[in-house]
Scaffold this active site. Structure first.
Site, mmCIF file in Angstrom:
data_model
loop_
_atom_site.group_PDB
_atom_site.id
_atom_site.type_symbol
_atom_site.label_atom_id
_atom_site.label_comp_id
_atom_site.label_asym_id
_atom_site.label_seq_id
_atom_site.Cartn_x
_atom_site.Cartn_y
_atom_site.Cartn_z
ATOM 1 N N GLY A 20 -29.046 16.987 -4.404
ATOM 2 C CA GLY A 20 -28.472 17.843 -3.355
ATOM 3 C C GLY A 20 -29.541 18.677 -2.679
ATOM 4 N N ALA A 21 -30.730 18.107 -2.583
ATOM 5 C CA ALA A 21 -31.904 18.870 -2.137
ATOM 6 C C ALA A 21 -31.812 19.327 -0.689
ATOM 7 C CB ALA A 21 -33.162 18.030 -2.339
ATOM 8 N N GLY A 23 -29.136 20.522 0.709
ATOM 9 C CA GLY A 23 -28.067 21.521 0.847
ATOM 10 C C GLY A 23 -28.611 22.938 0.851
ATOM 11 N N ILE A 25 -28.211 25.467 -1.363
ATOM 12 C CA ILE A 25 -28.859 25.931 -2.600
ATOM 13 C C ILE A 25 -30.253 25.306 -2.699
ATOM 14 C CG2 ILE A 25 -28.786 25.920 -5.136
ATOM 15 C CD1 ILE A 25 -25.748 26.116 -4.954
ATOM 16 N N GLY A 26 -30.338 24.020 -2.388
ATOM 17 C CA GLY A 26 -31.634 23.332 -2.413
ATOM 18 C C GLY A 26 -32.674 24.076 -1.581
ATOM 19 N N ARG A 101 -14.355 20.408 -2.672
ATOM 20 C CA ARG A 101 -12.908 20.181 -2.531
ATOM 21 C C ARG A 101 -12.557 20.167 -1.049
ATOM 22 N NH1 ARG A 101 -7.955 21.510 -5.834
ATOM 23 N NH2 ARG A 101 -9.284 22.248 -7.489
ATOM 24 N N ARG A 107 -6.650 18.545 -7.931
ATOM 25 C CA ARG A 107 -7.745 18.729 -8.877
ATOM 26 C C ARG A 107 -8.213 17.391 -9.455
ATOM 27 N NH1 ARG A 107 -7.151 22.637 -13.976
ATOM 28 N NH2 ARG A 107 -5.697 21.012 -14.569
ATOM 29 N N GLN A 121 -25.206 9.415 -12.491
ATOM 30 C CA GLN A 121 -26.425 10.224 -12.655
ATOM 31 C C GLN A 121 -26.735 10.425 -14.140
ATOM 32 O OE1 GLN A 121 -26.299 13.712 -10.106
ATOM 33 N NE2 GLN A 121 -26.419 12.461 -8.264
ATOM 34 N N ASP A 168 -22.788 33.885 -12.887
ATOM 35 C CA ASP A 168 -21.714 34.799 -13.288
ATOM 36 C C ASP A 168 -22.293 35.932 -14.142
ATOM 37 O OD1 ASP A 168 -19.610 32.965 -12.237
ATOM 38 O OD2 ASP A 168 -20.454 31.668 -13.763
ATOM 39 N N HIS A 196 -16.780 28.239 -15.461
ATOM 40 C CA HIS A 196 -17.308 28.832 -14.224
ATOM 41 C C HIS A 196 -16.214 28.711 -13.156
ATOM 42 C CE1 HIS A 196 -19.653 29.753 -10.726
ATOM 43 N NE2 HIS A 196 -19.400 28.571 -10.219
HETATM 44 P P1 NAX Z 1 -24.184 21.986 0.181
HETATM 45 O O1 NAX Z 1 -22.973 21.269 0.669
HETATM 46 O O2 NAX Z 1 -24.948 22.849 1.114
HETATM 47 O O3 NAX Z 1 -25.210 20.908 -0.403
HETATM 48 C C1 NAX Z 1 -24.833 19.890 -1.270
HETATM 49 C C2 NAX Z 1 -25.782 18.749 -1.064
HETATM 50 O O4 NAX Z 1 -25.521 17.762 -2.057
HETATM 51 C C3 NAX Z 1 -25.636 18.063 0.292
HETATM 52 O O5 NAX Z 1 -26.889 18.021 0.955
HETATM 53 C C4 NAX Z 1 -25.130 16.664 -0.067
HETATM 54 O O6 NAX Z 1 -25.615 15.668 0.817
HETATM 55 C C5 NAX Z 1 -25.710 16.518 -1.477
HETATM 56 N N1 NAX Z 1 -25.053 15.471 -2.262
HETATM 57 C C6 NAX Z 1 -23.743 15.109 -2.271
HETATM 58 N N2 NAX Z 1 -23.556 14.068 -3.094
HETATM 59 C C7 NAX Z 1 -24.747 13.768 -3.618
HETATM 60 C C8 NAX Z 1 -25.200 12.773 -4.529
HETATM 61 N N3 NAX Z 1 -24.356 11.856 -5.035
HETATM 62 N N4 NAX Z 1 -26.503 12.747 -4.867
HETATM 63 C C9 NAX Z 1 -27.358 13.639 -4.341
HETATM 64 N N5 NAX Z 1 -27.010 14.590 -3.452
HETATM 65 C C10 NAX Z 1 -25.709 14.661 -3.117
HETATM 66 O O7 NAX Z 1 -23.725 22.772 -1.125
HETATM 67 P P2 NAX Z 1 -24.467 23.986 -1.860
HETATM 68 O O8 NAX Z 1 -24.019 25.265 -1.268
HETATM 69 O O9 NAX Z 1 -25.909 23.692 -1.947
HETATM 70 O O10 NAX Z 1 -23.754 23.914 -3.304
HETATM 71 C C11 NAX Z 1 -23.944 22.803 -4.149
HETATM 72 C C12 NAX Z 1 -22.981 22.852 -5.324
HETATM 73 O O11 NAX Z 1 -23.193 24.001 -6.123
HETATM 74 C C13 NAX Z 1 -21.502 22.907 -4.916
HETATM 75 O O12 NAX Z 1 -20.768 22.016 -5.750
HETATM 76 C C14 NAX Z 1 -21.126 24.341 -5.233
HETATM 77 O O13 NAX Z 1 -19.735 24.475 -5.475
HETATM 78 C C15 NAX Z 1 -21.941 24.573 -6.475
HETATM 79 N N6 NAX Z 1 -22.147 25.963 -6.893
HETATM 80 C C16 NAX Z 1 -22.172 26.219 -8.229
HETATM 81 C C17 NAX Z 1 -22.445 27.472 -8.727
HETATM 82 C C18 NAX Z 1 -22.479 27.738 -10.184
HETATM 83 O O14 NAX Z 1 -22.664 28.905 -10.562
HETATM 84 N N7 NAX Z 1 -22.291 26.762 -11.087
HETATM 85 C C19 NAX Z 1 -22.662 28.621 -7.811
HETATM 86 C C20 NAX Z 1 -23.079 28.207 -6.451
HETATM 87 C C21 NAX Z 1 -22.362 27.004 -5.901
HETATM 88 O O15 NAX Z 1 -21.095 27.401 -5.444
#
Ligand code: NAX
Length: 339
Positions: A20-21, A23, A25-26, A101, A107, A121, A168, A196
């Site tokens: 997800g690099a 995105g 967070i990336g 979602r 769900r 993966q 959290d 979470h």
């Molecule tokens: P973004 O939608 O900005 O980025 C996600 C990226 O993942 C996209 O670039 C997409 O193309 C890529 N992706 C999708 N499927 C993929 C695959 N099969 N292989 C590789 N890349 C793939 O989301 P972002 O804001 O960066 O959040 C990413 C995830 O973190 C989400 O699921 C979000 O809900 C989760 N979070 C988890 C948190 C935690 O504390 N556990 C907190 C932050 C965040 O909400």
């Protein structure tokens, strides 16, 4: 030519795969890893980035920016759309990419869509990562995605799979600091229990303050504040961020990922613990076979759950409510034949 300072003695590079690099967070996370924040100033990093084909070009753009930061510790950064290549030789695998979602999704649909990402993966990690691979699942639903990935990597010791609940933990720490006036580095003994999600339980019953600190310690005995303000605010902080920022947490999520891996690689400070999503074997009455958040310390690269903490009855009920949700998620993916 002028003679510069002698180069620092550096270790072998650590290989870190991030999914997800492209995105948000990336974008916040990769520069921090490359800067040395994760493994310290003497350890170079080699980044292997996984994206879906449609987002590869964006990820390549992020790599151009990393190059332009001229980080001395960045030993290379490559983008892949193939999991086998991306996880090849990975010492750390940070699984951020996930399916969000969408409107009308149940769900079970969400879990199934994510299983389509985390099962392959997990298999690719099993086959291609380094022997010492350590895995952190960030993409939501993080706990159950971690379970799916772990179930598909039978050759990797199970404690090498974790789910992120450090965000959290950090959110709760910040709220305690605000309420009591202590610094975040003067507070220990906090635990996030459970999922979470909004059912998580941030537990302050074991919180201790550094000796001599000027803080309103009694504030943490205020049950009304705990139940009506603190717990809901921490548990729903993600929604608050979306409401105010107009986008979900990214910088704070990246910060929590850095903290989690930093402590895993280098150890939690003496006398302190943190919160980590780990596979349960029934510790603290948490049902076996779910990834729940626990109090944990890290020593020599291994997480250990802190034993023998006292739980009050109301805490027990809240932990049960959150772990019931984890069991329901596990049963849903089990019904789909995924774990
Ligand atoms: P973004 O939608 O900005 O980025 C996600 C990226 O993942 C996209 O670039 C997409 O193309 C890529 N992706 C999708 N499927 C993929 C695959 N099969 N292989 C590789 N890349 C793939 O989301 P972002 O804001 O960066 O959040 C990413 C995830 O973190 C989400 O699921 C979000 O809900 C989760 N979070 C988890 C948190 C935690 O504390 N556990 C907190 C932050 C965040 O909400």
């Amino acid at each position: 030519m002028m003679q510069g300072a002698a180069p620092r003695q550096r270790r072998e590079p650590v290989t870190v795969t991030v999914t997800g690099a492209a995105g948000q967070i990336g974008y916040a996370l990769l520069p921090r890893i490359a800067s040395g924040a994760m493994f310290g100033p003497d350890t170079p990093v080699r980044l292997r980035l996984l994206e879906i084909p449609a987002a590869v070009r964006v990820a390549e753009g992020v790599v151009l920016e990393l190059e332009d930061c001229a980080f001395p510790l960045l030993a290379g950064a490559d983008v892949f759309d193939d999991a086998a290549q991306a996880f090849s030789g990975a010492n750390y695998a940070i699984l951020v990419g996930a399916r969000p979602r969408q409107a009308g999704m149940e769900r079970a649909d969400l879990l199934a869509a994510n299983a389509g990402i985390f099962a392959p993966q997990g298999e690719a990690i099993n086959e291609h990562a380094a022997q010492d691979v350590r895995v952190l699942v960030v993409g939501n639903p993080a706990n159950t995605n971690a379970l799916i990935a772990q179930a598909h990597a039978p050759d990797v010791p199970e404690r090498r799979f974790t789910a992120l609940t450090r965000l959290d933990h950090n959110r709760a720490l910040a709220q305690i600091a605000r309420r009591t006036g202590a610094g975040t580095d003067e507070i220990t003994g906090l635990t996030i229990w459970g999922n979470h999600s909004s059912t998580q339980f941030p537990d302050v019953s074991q919180v201790r303050f550094a000796a001599g600190v000027q803080a309103d310690i009694a504030a943490l005995q205020d049950r009304q504040w705990l139940e009506d303000e603190f717990i809901p605010r921490v548990a729903k902080r993600g929604t608050e961020i979306i409401d105010v920022r107009g986008a979900s947490s990214a910088a704070s999520a990246a910060g929590a990922v850095v903290d989690h891996i930093h402590d895993w690689a280098l150890g939690t400070p003496a006398g302190e613990w943190t919160s980590v999503g780990l596979l349960s074997h029934g510790e603290y009455g948490v049902p076996e076979g779910v990834f729940s958040s626990f109090p944990a310390i890290s020593r020599a690269g291994d997480w250990q759950i802190v034993p023998d903490l006292e739980l009050e009855d109301w805490a027990r009920a809240r932990i049960d409510a959150s772990t019931d949700e984890l069991v329901a998620e596990r049963d849903a993916v089990r019904a789909l034949g995924l774990v």
